[in-house]
Design a protein around this motif. Structure first.
Motif, short mmCIF file in Angstrom:
data_model
loop_
_atom_site.label_atom_id
_atom_site.label_comp_id
_atom_site.label_asym_id
_atom_site.label_seq_id
_atom_site.Cartn_x
_atom_site.Cartn_y
_atom_site.Cartn_z
N ARG A 54 6.02 31.10 -55.55
CA ARG A 54 6.53 32.44 -55.23
C ARG A 54 7.07 33.15 -56.48
O ARG A 54 6.97 34.36 -56.59
CB ARG A 54 7.63 32.37 -54.18
N TYR B 115 5.30 34.48 -61.28
CA TYR B 115 5.06 35.73 -61.99
C TYR B 115 6.30 36.19 -62.76
O TYR B 115 6.18 36.73 -63.86
CB TYR B 115 4.61 36.83 -61.01
N SER C 136 1.51 46.73 -61.26
CA SER C 136 1.68 45.71 -60.22
C SER C 136 3.17 45.47 -60.02
O SER C 136 3.92 45.31 -60.98
CB SER C 136 1.02 44.39 -60.63
N HIS D 231 5.95 43.11 -57.81
CA HIS D 231 6.23 41.95 -56.96
C HIS D 231 7.66 42.08 -56.45
O HIS D 231 8.58 42.33 -57.24
CB HIS D 231 6.09 40.63 -57.73
N ARG E 282 0.35 48.90 -57.12
CA ARG E 282 -0.18 47.76 -56.38
C ARG E 282 1.03 46.89 -56.09
O ARG E 282 1.56 46.25 -56.98
CB ARG E 282 -1.20 47.04 -57.25
N HIS F 61 2.97 43.84 -54.17
CA HIS F 61 2.85 42.56 -53.48
C HIS F 61 4.14 42.36 -52.68
O HIS F 61 5.20 42.11 -53.24
CB HIS F 61 2.65 41.43 -54.49
N GLU G 58 7.53 43.50 -45.22
CA GLU G 58 6.52 44.55 -45.08
C GLU G 58 7.07 45.80 -44.40
O GLU G 58 6.88 46.91 -44.89
CB GLU G 58 5.30 44.06 -44.28
N TYR H 251 -5.07 43.09 -48.96
CA TYR H 251 -4.05 42.06 -48.89
C TYR H 251 -4.20 41.14 -50.08
O TYR H 251 -5.30 40.90 -50.57
CB TYR H 251 -4.15 41.29 -47.57
N TYR H 252 -3.10 40.60 -50.53
CA TYR H 252 -3.04 39.74 -51.69
C TYR H 252 -2.75 38.32 -51.22
O TYR H 252 -1.81 38.11 -50.46
CB TYR H 252 -1.93 40.23 -52.62
N ASP I 63 -2.08 34.36 -52.48
CA ASP I 63 -1.88 33.37 -53.53
C ASP I 63 -2.56 32.09 -53.06
O ASP I 63 -2.36 31.65 -51.94
CB ASP I 63 -0.38 33.07 -53.74
#
Length: 137
Positions: free
Chosen positions: A26, A29, A65, A67, A85, A87, A93, A111-112, A114
């Motif tokens: 998780r 990144y 991006s 996160h 973008r 995540h 959500e 949808y992303y 991992d």
């Protein structure tokens, strides 16, 4: 307290590393971008005793991006302009999308996922078609 990348000190780094050790997939990144992509990265942290939430923004390519993790309600004020973008982890959500809809900035384009596997457990579905991924992928 909200902190940004300029506020990272050894105490904050320890909290981030601790977060990573508890759930590496998780938080990979955050650690990777802050070590290897610092000039291309912004981070906003909601910090109390521990890291309660963060918003990581990677700016190397457009759209940027983002996160998200944990308590991000107050951090969303620092979102850069669209397009982004984002995540969004499960459970955030509704909160995040409601906020973006209010601002007229929401659209779901995909949808992303991992995906991770250890080398020992990797079993390709079609070994003759399996290829090593490159930057192009």
């Amino acid at each position: 307290m909200i902190l940004n990348v300029n506020d990272l000190n050894i105490g904050v780094w320890r909290k981030l590393v601790s977060l990573y050790h508890r759930d590496p997939l998780r938080h990979v990144y955050v650690i990777y971008d802050l070590i290897y992509e610092l000039d291309e990265t912004e981070i906003y942290l909601w910090l109390e005793e521990n890291v309660e939430g963060y918003m990581l923004i990677w700016k190397r390519r457009e759209p940027y991006s983002v996160h998200l993790f944990g308590n991000v309600e107050k951090l969303l004020d620092s979102l850069p302009p669209s397009p982004l973008r984002i995540h969004i982890p499960e459970g955030l959500e509704e909160e995040v999308m409601d906020r973006l809809r209010e601002e007229g900035r929401a659209s779901v384009e995909g949808y992303y996922l991992d995906m991770a596997v250890t080398e020992e457990r990797f079993k390709p579905y079609n070994p003759d078609m399996a290829v090593r991924l490159t930057v192009k992928n």
